[in-house]
Scaffold this motif. Structure first.
Motif, PDB file in Angstrom:
ATOM      1  N   LEU A  65     -14.107  29.514   0.083  1.00  0.00           N
ATOM      2  CA  LEU A  65     -13.717  28.160   0.451  1.00  0.00           C
ATOM      3  C   LEU A  65     -14.211  27.782   1.840  1.00  0.00           C
ATOM      4  N   VAL A  66     -15.043  26.736   1.914  1.00  0.00           N
ATOM      5  CA  VAL A  66     -15.393  26.113   3.189  1.00  0.00           C
ATOM      6  C   VAL A  66     -14.467  24.913   3.347  1.00  0.00           C
ATOM      7  N   GLU A  67     -13.769  24.834   4.481  1.00  0.00           N
ATOM      8  CA  GLU A  67     -12.753  23.799   4.618  1.00  0.00           C
ATOM      9  C   GLU A  67     -12.601  23.344   6.068  1.00  0.00           C
ATOM     10  N   GLN A  68     -12.601  22.007   6.253  1.00  0.00           N
ATOM     11  CA  GLN A  68     -12.440  21.424   7.577  1.00  0.00           C
ATOM     12  C   GLN A  68     -11.032  21.624   8.121  1.00  0.00           C
ATOM     13  N   ASN A  69     -10.044  21.648   7.236  1.00  0.00           N
ATOM     14  CA  ASN A  69      -8.656  21.835   7.652  1.00  0.00           C
ATOM     15  C   ASN A  69      -8.404  23.339   7.774  1.00  0.00           C
ATOM     16  N   ALA A  70      -8.702  23.864   8.946  1.00  0.00           N
ATOM     17  CA  ALA A  70      -8.652  25.311   9.136  1.00  0.00           C
ATOM     18  C   ALA A  70      -7.265  25.879   8.912  1.00  0.00           C
ATOM     19  N   ARG A  71      -6.242  25.159   9.343  1.00  0.00           N
ATOM     20  CA  ARG A  71      -4.875  25.641   9.151  1.00  0.00           C
ATOM     21  C   ARG A  71      -4.560  25.837   7.681  1.00  0.00           C
ATOM     22  N   ARG A  72      -4.867  24.838   6.860  1.00  0.00           N
ATOM     23  CA  ARG A  72      -4.585  24.949   5.433  1.00  0.00           C
ATOM     24  C   ARG A  72      -5.419  26.054   4.799  1.00  0.00           C
ATOM     25  N   ALA A  73      -6.668  26.160   5.227  1.00  0.00           N
ATOM     26  CA  ALA A  73      -7.536  27.200   4.673  1.00  0.00           C
ATOM     27  C   ALA A  73      -6.981  28.593   4.963  1.00  0.00           C
ATOM     28  N   LEU A  74      -6.528  28.803   6.174  1.00  0.00           N
ATOM     29  CA  LEU A  74      -5.981  30.112   6.537  1.00  0.00           C
ATOM     30  C   LEU A  74      -4.646  30.368   5.847  1.00  0.00           C
TER      31      LEU A  74
END
Length: 246
Positions: A190-199
C-alpha cells in the motif's frame, strides 16, 4: 512473496529510484510512505512492469519479473490499482468489473463467485452495476478500481494512494475493505498519503525519500518514532485534510 533487490529507475538522467530493496511476505499488508516525489508511484510502476528498471531485480514468488510485460505480470497474479483509478468511464460498472477477469489468464481458479465477492465488499457497486463508471462519485470509482483488480484474482495487490481526494467516510470504507481482504489472506503493498492510517492498518512499513529507502520496520514502531511523527504524522498524529470528494 515479493522481494525487490537493488532496484533503480532513471528518467532522462534523473535517478527516480536508487537501489531500493524491500520484502513483502505472503499474507501481509505493507505500507510505503514518504513525501510527494519520493518515488513511491515509480516503485509500484517498476514492480508491475509499466516502468523500465535500470538495474536490480523484482522477485515475485521466486521468479525475476523485470522486463516482463505488464499484462503478463498481471496474469501471474500481481495486480495494480493505480493512482487516479483509471476506470473506463463510458462502460458500465459491470463491464468495468468484467474486464478485470482478463488478468486471470490461465491461472487455476477455485470456482468461487468473484463478482459476488466484490459486491459483498462494496454493496454500492451492485446497486450501480448498470450505471456508467464515469458517472460514479470519486469514492465509488475507487471502489470500482479495487473491485476490477479483485476480479483478476490477485495473489498480491498493489494500491497507489487509494484515499486520495476521498472524504473521511469513504476513506474509512475503503480502508475497512482492505483490512477485510488482508484478513482473508490477500497480500497487499500500500502506497498511501495518509501515513497515520497506513501505519495503523499495516504490519510493516518502508519510508521512501528521494528515491531511497531511508527507514523500515514494524508499522507500530515507526508510528511511535519521533522523526516519523514530526515529518509524516504531524504533532497531533493526524494528516492535514485535502479537498475531498465522496
Amino acid at each position: 512473496m515479493l522481494k525487490v533487490e537493488g532496484l533503480s529507475v532513471d528518467y532522462g538522467g534523473v535517478h527516480a529510484l536508487k537501489q531500493v530493496s524491500l520484502d513483502v511476505a505472503e499474507g501481509s499488508m505493507v505500507a510505503l510512505i514518504g513525501p510527494n516525489g519520493a518515488g513511491k508511484t515509480t516503485l509500484l510502476n517498476a514492480i508491475c512492469g509499466s516502468v523500465k528498471a535500470a538495474q536490480g531485480r523484482v522477485l515475485f514468488e521466486g521468479k525475476d519479473i523485470v522486463g516482463t510485460p505488464p499484462y503478463r505480470v498481471a496474469r501471474l497474479g500481481l495486480l495494480h490499482v493505480p493512482e487516479g483509478r483509471q476506470i473506463l468511464g463510458p462502460l458500465s460498472v459491470a463491464e468495468n468489473l468484467d474486464l478485470g477477469r482478463l488478468a486471470v489468464g490461465g491461472r487455476a481458479t477455485d470456482g468461487g463467485n468473484d463478482l459476488e465477492r466484490v459486491y459483498s465488499l462494496f454493496p454500492l457497486l451492485k446497486q450501480r452495476s448498470e450505471q456508467e463508471g464515469g458517472s460514479l462519485s470519486g469514492g465509488e470509482q475507487q471502489m470500482l478500481a479495487i473491485g476490477r483488480a479483485l476480479m483478476g484474482r490477485p495473489r498480491l495487490l498493489l494500491l497507489d494512494e487509494p484515499s486520495l481526494g476521498l472524504s473521511p467516510l469513504i476513506t474509512n470504507q475503503v480502508f475497512a475493505a482492505l483490512q477485510r481482504l488482508n484478513q482473508q489472506g490477500l497480500t497487499i503493498l500500500l502506497v498511501e498519503q495518509n501515513a497515520r492510517r497506513a501505519l495503523d492498518i499495516t504490519a510493516r512499513a518502508y519510508v521512501l525519500e528521494q528515491g531511497r529507502v531511508v527507514q523500515s520496520g514494524r508499522s507500530a514502531d515507526l508510528a511511535d518514532d519521533p522523526a516519523i511523527i514530526e515529518h509524516y504524522l504531524g504533532r497531533a498524529g493526524g494528516a492535514k485534510p485535502a479537498s475531498a470528494v465522496v
